[in-house]
Design a protein around this motif. Sequence first.
Motif, mmCIF file in Angstrom:
data_model
loop_
_atom_site.group_PDB
_atom_site.id
_atom_site.type_symbol
_atom_site.label_atom_id
_atom_site.label_comp_id
_atom_site.label_asym_id
_atom_site.label_seq_id
_atom_site.Cartn_x
_atom_site.Cartn_y
_atom_site.Cartn_z
ATOM 1 N N PHE A 95 1.127 -1.198 -0.160
ATOM 2 C CA PHE A 95 0.046 0.186 0.296
ATOM 3 C C PHE A 95 1.011 1.306 0.002
ATOM 4 C CE2 PHE A 95 -2.837 -2.824 2.243
ATOM 5 C CZ PHE A 95 -3.611 -3.213 1.608
ATOM 6 N N PHE A 96 1.972 1.044 -0.006
ATOM 7 C CA PHE A 96 2.524 2.513 0.866
ATOM 8 C C PHE A 96 4.090 2.091 -0.740
ATOM 9 C CE2 PHE A 96 0.901 1.996 4.299
ATOM 10 C CZ PHE A 96 0.932 2.788 4.557
ATOM 11 N N VAL A 97 3.775 1.957 -2.142
ATOM 12 C CA VAL A 97 5.537 1.887 -2.686
ATOM 13 C C VAL A 97 5.402 2.572 -3.740
ATOM 14 C CG1 VAL A 97 5.127 -0.915 -3.184
ATOM 15 C CG2 VAL A 97 3.017 0.442 -4.203
ATOM 16 N N GLY A 98 5.823 3.654 -3.672
ATOM 17 C CA GLY A 98 5.705 4.973 -4.443
ATOM 18 C C GLY A 98 5.952 6.382 -3.349
ATOM 19 N N LEU A 99 5.730 5.480 -2.181
ATOM 20 C CA LEU A 99 5.969 6.696 -0.905
ATOM 21 C C LEU A 99 6.459 8.205 -0.840
ATOM 22 C CD1 LEU A 99 3.827 8.140 1.176
ATOM 23 C CD2 LEU A 99 4.294 6.208 2.482
ATOM 24 N N VAL A 100 7.765 7.530 -0.830
ATOM 25 C CA VAL A 100 9.200 7.894 -0.808
ATOM 26 C C VAL A 100 9.472 8.978 -1.441
ATOM 27 C CG1 VAL A 100 11.719 7.824 0.065
ATOM 28 C CG2 VAL A 100 9.768 6.388 1.027
ATOM 29 N N PRO A 101 9.233 8.600 -2.386
ATOM 30 C CA PRO A 101 9.666 9.610 -3.615
ATOM 31 C C PRO A 101 8.652 10.726 -3.396
ATOM 32 C CG PRO A 101 8.731 7.300 -5.054
ATOM 33 C CD PRO A 101 9.625 7.100 -3.691
ATOM 34 N N HIS A 102 7.167 10.288 -3.105
ATOM 35 C CA HIS A 102 6.358 11.724 -3.215
ATOM 36 C C HIS A 102 6.505 12.061 -1.553
ATOM 37 C CE1 HIS A 102 3.623 11.129 -6.156
ATOM 38 N NE2 HIS A 102 2.913 9.702 -5.935
ATOM 39 N N ILE A 103 7.113 11.717 -1.026
ATOM 40 C CA ILE A 103 7.047 12.527 -0.032
ATOM 41 C C ILE A 103 8.290 13.332 -0.019
ATOM 42 C CG2 ILE A 103 7.750 12.101 2.502
ATOM 43 C CD1 ILE A 103 5.891 10.337 3.091
ATOM 44 N N LEU A 104 9.469 13.025 -0.332
ATOM 45 C CA LEU A 104 10.441 13.904 -0.822
ATOM 46 C C LEU A 104 10.348 14.668 -1.937
ATOM 47 C CD1 LEU A 104 13.362 11.093 -1.430
ATOM 48 C CD2 LEU A 104 13.169 12.918 0.551
ATOM 49 N N GLY A 105 9.963 14.770 -3.185
ATOM 50 C CA GLY A 105 9.289 16.111 -3.887
ATOM 51 C C GLY A 105 8.269 16.709 -3.159
ATOM 52 N N ASP A 106 7.409 16.160 -2.081
ATOM 53 C CA ASP A 106 6.160 17.398 -0.914
ATOM 54 C C ASP A 106 7.252 18.119 -0.735
ATOM 55 O OD1 ASP A 106 4.345 17.212 -2.861
ATOM 56 O OD2 ASP A 106 3.900 14.840 -0.682
ATOM 57 N N VAL A 107 8.099 17.903 0.348
ATOM 58 C CA VAL A 107 8.806 18.293 1.315
ATOM 59 C C VAL A 107 10.225 19.411 0.300
ATOM 60 C CG1 VAL A 107 11.767 18.180 2.521
ATOM 61 C CG2 VAL A 107 9.031 16.126 3.043
ATOM 62 N N VAL A 108 10.749 19.227 -0.286
ATOM 63 C CA VAL A 108 11.864 19.633 -0.918
ATOM 64 C C VAL A 108 10.542 20.888 -1.931
ATOM 65 C CG1 VAL A 108 12.758 19.997 -3.232
ATOM 66 C CG2 VAL A 108 13.154 17.809 -1.989
ATOM 67 N N PHE A 109 9.643 20.497 -2.549
ATOM 68 C CA PHE A 109 8.740 21.814 -3.107
ATOM 69 C C PHE A 109 8.762 22.440 -1.452
ATOM 70 C CE2 PHE A 109 4.324 23.678 -3.415
ATOM 71 C CZ PHE A 109 4.463 24.027 -4.663
ATOM 72 N N LEU A 110 7.901 22.366 -1.101
ATOM 73 C CA LEU A 110 7.468 22.964 0.009
ATOM 74 C C LEU A 110 8.739 23.861 0.530
ATOM 75 C CD1 LEU A 110 5.005 20.125 2.302
ATOM 76 C CD2 LEU A 110 4.491 22.789 1.278
ATOM 77 N N TRP A 111 10.498 23.736 0.791
ATOM 78 C CA TRP A 111 11.153 24.695 1.613
ATOM 79 C C TRP A 111 11.634 25.573 0.434
ATOM 80 C CZ3 TRP A 111 12.323 25.130 6.434
ATOM 81 C CH2 TRP A 111 12.255 24.502 7.088
ATOM 82 N N CYS A 112 11.699 24.815 -0.589
ATOM 83 C CA CYS A 112 12.425 25.256 -2.073
ATOM 84 C C CYS A 112 11.226 26.799 -2.047
ATOM 85 C CB CYS A 112 12.634 24.841 -2.821
ATOM 86 S SG CYS A 112 14.051 23.533 -2.613
ATOM 87 N N CYS A 113 10.263 26.355 -2.414
ATOM 88 C CA CYS A 113 9.348 27.211 -2.427
ATOM 89 C C CYS A 113 8.804 28.838 -1.318
ATOM 90 C CB CYS A 113 8.101 26.750 -2.675
ATOM 91 S SG CYS A 113 6.099 27.722 -3.326
ATOM 92 N N ASN A 114 8.927 27.988 -0.045
ATOM 93 C CA ASN A 114 8.298 29.110 1.069
ATOM 94 C C ASN A 114 9.691 29.487 0.638
ATOM 95 O OD1 ASN A 114 6.428 27.955 1.720
ATOM 96 N ND2 ASN A 114 6.490 27.018 3.474
ATOM 97 N N ILE A 115 11.113 29.324 1.002
ATOM 98 C CA ILE A 115 12.378 30.128 1.776
ATOM 99 C C ILE A 115 12.809 30.934 0.204
ATOM 100 C CG2 ILE A 115 14.779 29.745 1.899
ATOM 101 C CD1 ILE A 115 13.263 29.412 3.539
#
Length: 322
Positions: free
Chosen positions: A202-222
Amino acid sequence: MAAAAAALPGGLRAPPAGLGAGGRPEPVEGSECLFVVLGAGFTALSHPLLYVKLLIQVGHEPLPPIIGRNMLGKKVLYLPGFFTYARHIVEVDGKMGLFRGLAPRILSSTLSTVTRGTVKKVFPVEDMEHVSNKDDVKTSLRKVMKETSHEMLMQCMSRVISHPLHVISMRCMVQFVGREVKYSGVFSSIGRIFKEEGILGFFVGLVPHILGDVVFLWCCNILAHFINTYAVDDNFNQASVIRSYTKFVMGIAVSMLTYPFLLVGDLMAVNNCGLHAGLPPYSPVFTSWVQCWRHLSAQGQLFRGSSLLFRRVSAAARFPID
């Protein structure tokens, strides 16, 4: 400074459902229900776009490329765009075929919204200090980092909770490729995945999705923070208006850079699950998302599916132009 997080067609992301501006009171229960209803409506309306994008992501090209001309008048090969592709789906499956996999996707979106609301109640936004024009650079940066951490917590929690239904939705959609009926309903799909792959299925592909979300949030905000701090002059009449659009513009730019995470996550969700779209010749069987990333990078396909309109044939798959 709540950043964008939900995926939109083409890899773009939009502000998460139910997230208010800094300092805004928590929505009443009726408002939360309204957010869920509006979110489900938007999910249904955008589903054909996401459906076509996913089929392109897995490399399914049922229609031949056509010869066109670029802005310089040179002949180039174009793959069918969204409208041509959607018309093909309608011809094969009828109009309702455009909404294959919609039910689990709506449930996934609803779970994400509810999870966000729950996290906001446990860690209220009102307890946080928000950026003010009176803050010095050091103080404002500290507040931005704190707010981004709060948004990252909400996004990661909602992603983990809703991802199993996201996997089911992806697999329901890619059955179009091989005309399978292995995943036909939410509950039967849950049972099948658990039986064949266990809880980790049920969690295949979860890691790249979360990494993408984290990178997006920090880059966008900073990036938005530094642009608003150093590039926008307070003496300019429209400074406040420009600052209000900075995050939106940064969101578009950063979402394109983080698109490969979205692509790899979606491909891993369907890889080696018994469907044609996740097996050769469409895709090798990957042992990890890193291997999938490296394979796409070597093929020059890390942005496959990021465009739904003007899709030029890649250099790796050139056809002769008469």
